[in-house]
Design a protein around this motif. Structure first.
Motif, PDB file in Angstrom:
ATOM      1  N   GLU A  82      32.935 -39.336  23.833  1.00 40.77           N
ATOM      2  CA  GLU A  82      31.530 -39.501  23.442  1.00 40.77           C
ATOM      3  C   GLU A  82      31.407 -39.648  21.928  1.00 40.77           C
TER       4      GLU A  82
ATOM      5  N   HIS B 226      30.392 -30.635  20.762  1.00 41.03           N
ATOM      6  CA  HIS B 226      30.083 -31.970  20.258  1.00 41.03           C
ATOM      7  C   HIS B 226      30.341 -32.051  18.754  1.00 41.03           C
TER       8      HIS B 226
ATOM      9  N   ASP C 111      17.910 -44.170  17.752  1.00 39.13           N
ATOM     10  CA  ASP C 111      19.301 -43.921  18.144  1.00 39.13           C
ATOM     11  C   ASP C 111      19.908 -42.822  17.289  1.00 39.13           C
ATOM     12  N   LYS C 112      19.607 -42.844  16.001  1.00 42.83           N
ATOM     13  CA  LYS C 112      20.137 -41.816  15.113  1.00 42.83           C
ATOM     14  C   LYS C 112      19.571 -40.445  15.456  1.00 42.83           C
TER      15      LYS C 112
ATOM     16  N   TRP D 223      29.827 -42.791  19.875  1.00 42.11           N
ATOM     17  CA  TRP D 223      28.761 -42.639  18.882  1.00 42.11           C
ATOM     18  C   TRP D 223      29.176 -43.246  17.545  1.00 42.11           C
TER      19      TRP D 223
ATOM     20  N   TRP E 221      33.153 -34.261  16.735  1.00 46.52           N
ATOM     21  CA  TRP E 221      32.728 -35.196  15.695  1.00 46.52           C
ATOM     22  C   TRP E 221      33.469 -34.925  14.385  1.00 46.52           C
TER      23      TRP E 221
ATOM     24  N   PHE F  26      21.474 -39.275  18.407  1.00 45.32           N
ATOM     25  CA  PHE F  26      22.772 -38.767  18.005  1.00 45.32           C
ATOM     26  C   PHE F  26      22.657 -37.338  17.477  1.00 45.32           C
ATOM     27  N   GLU F  27      21.632 -37.066  16.667  1.00 49.63           N
ATOM     28  CA  GLU F  27      21.454 -35.709  16.140  1.00 49.63           C
ATOM     29  C   GLU F  27      21.210 -34.714  17.267  1.00 49.63           C
TER      30      GLU F  27
ATOM     31  N   TRP G 236      22.370 -35.061  20.348  1.00 49.22           N
ATOM     32  CA  TRP G 236      23.669 -34.884  21.006  1.00 49.22           C
ATOM     33  C   TRP G 236      24.542 -33.941  20.192  1.00 49.22           C
TER      34      TRP G 236
ATOM     35  N   LEU H 149      27.099 -46.213  15.859  1.00 43.54           N
ATOM     36  CA  LEU H 149      26.366 -45.971  14.620  1.00 43.54           C
ATOM     37  C   LEU H 149      26.881 -46.846  13.485  1.00 43.54           C
TER      38      LEU H 149
END
Length: 328
Positions: free
Chosen positions: A15, A46, A32-33, A19, A50, A36-37, A39, A23
């Motif tokens: 995932e 997560h 979308d951003k 992302w 990342w 992402f935050e 997620w 991005l």
């Protein structure tokens, strides 16, 4: 215990990769951003995935740039190979964006310039990088040796010793402990030690086990099982067992830095050399079918390729980090 959920990279890493590619594609919108935050904050795993991914990529990015400085045109050669390497159409579209290309070069398991470690090593108990072998004494006294680009998890409890081979190849000298059997698990099943020393290799579709001392019991995920003894080898899938030629002594020659080959395909020989090279090797179908005999040095893969070119009707061409092998 093993299942398909444990094969390959952890879902959180997959995932995070998706992302990062999205991005960095230039197509992400403010919504979308924000997604992402959300997620990122939904699970501590997560954020860990990342951050680990960003850390892992910092080295490949620098290595790609360094490779291009030292061998101008190497990134272009890598791009041409990548575009023809079976990557999905969606991922190919991302190649139009330069930074996305760099990301793919940093992540691809088949095309990494100056690659150092398999990505799943970040989430493994023990691992080795490209061209590296490692010897480890386990807590029970067993002696574990990992081949290059190998990742392993170790789980010892009061009633069982379990080694999970996620990628690559291992050899293990098992310490006696009648109350705690030792098992090596792969994607296709398990190998239980009934004696002392054996080796296991994980490939995309099969596992391979060779016994150097005493015996082991092999059990597929579907429940088929067999005992094999020293000097014998076996290839197995989820559902089937395939005995191999009797003499398995050469299967763990890699422990001493050697590749011993007796009537193997060139394709199989190249597969054994891949973990010892930082670039990509592509072999034509015609060349891959050629049969090979001999002993080759793993720690000097260029010398091994040179030796192969001297005895086989093949051409070996290098374009920066990419090596192409074909029949003239």
């Amino acid at each position: 215990m093993t299942d398909r959920a444990h094969t390959g990279l952890p879902s959180t890493v997959k995932e995070a990769i998706d992302w990062m590619v999205f991005l960095d594609s230039g197509n992400a919108q403010p919504s979308d951003k924000s997604a992402f935050e959300r997620w990122l904050g939904a699970d501590p795993g997560h954020r860990q995935a990342w951050e680990s991914l960003n850390h892992a990529l910092s080295s490949p990015f620098n290595q790609v740039a360094q490779a291009e400085r030292e061998a101008p045109g190497s990134a272009g050669a890598a791009t041409r190979v990548l575009r023809s390497s079976g990557i999905s159409l969606e991922r190919r579209r991302l190649l139009r964006n330069g930074s996305a290309l760099m990301l793919l070069l940093g992540l691809s398991s088949t095309l990494v310039l100056q690659r150092r470690m398999p990505l799943d090593s970040l989430f493994s108990d023990v691992s080795t990088g490209t061209g590296e072998r490692k010897h480890i004494t386990l807590s029970d006294g067993s002696q574990l040796t990992l081949n290059a680009r190998t990742t392993v998890d170790i789980n010892f409890s009061t009633d069982l010793r379990r080694v999970r081979l996620k990628h690559g190849e291992l050899s293990i000298q098992v310490a006696a402990d009648p109350s705690r059997p030792l098992e090596v698990w792969t994607d296709q099943g398990s190998v239980r030690a009934l004696g002392t020393r054996f080796s296991v290799r994980q490939t995309d579709q099969f596992s391979l086990v060779g016994v150097q001392q005493h015996s082991v019991q092999v059990r597929t995920l579907s429940g088929q099982h067999v005992v094999i003894t020293d000097g014998h080898a076996l290839r197995f899938s989820d559902t089937a067992l395939f005995p191999l030629p009797d003499d398995s002594s050469r299967l763990d020659a890699w422990v001493n830095g050697l590749l011993e080959v007796e009537d193997e395909s060139l394709g199989a020989v190249i597969e054994a050399l891949r973990p010892y090279r930082y670039g990509l090797i592509r072999v034509s179908t015609a060349a891959a079918r050629l049969r090979v005999f001999g002993v080759f040095p793993l720690d000097h893969s260029d010398r091994a390729l040179q030796s192969l070119a001297q005895v086989l009707p093949i051409s070996v061409s290098r374009f920066g980090p990419v090596t192409l092998i074909d029949v003239p």
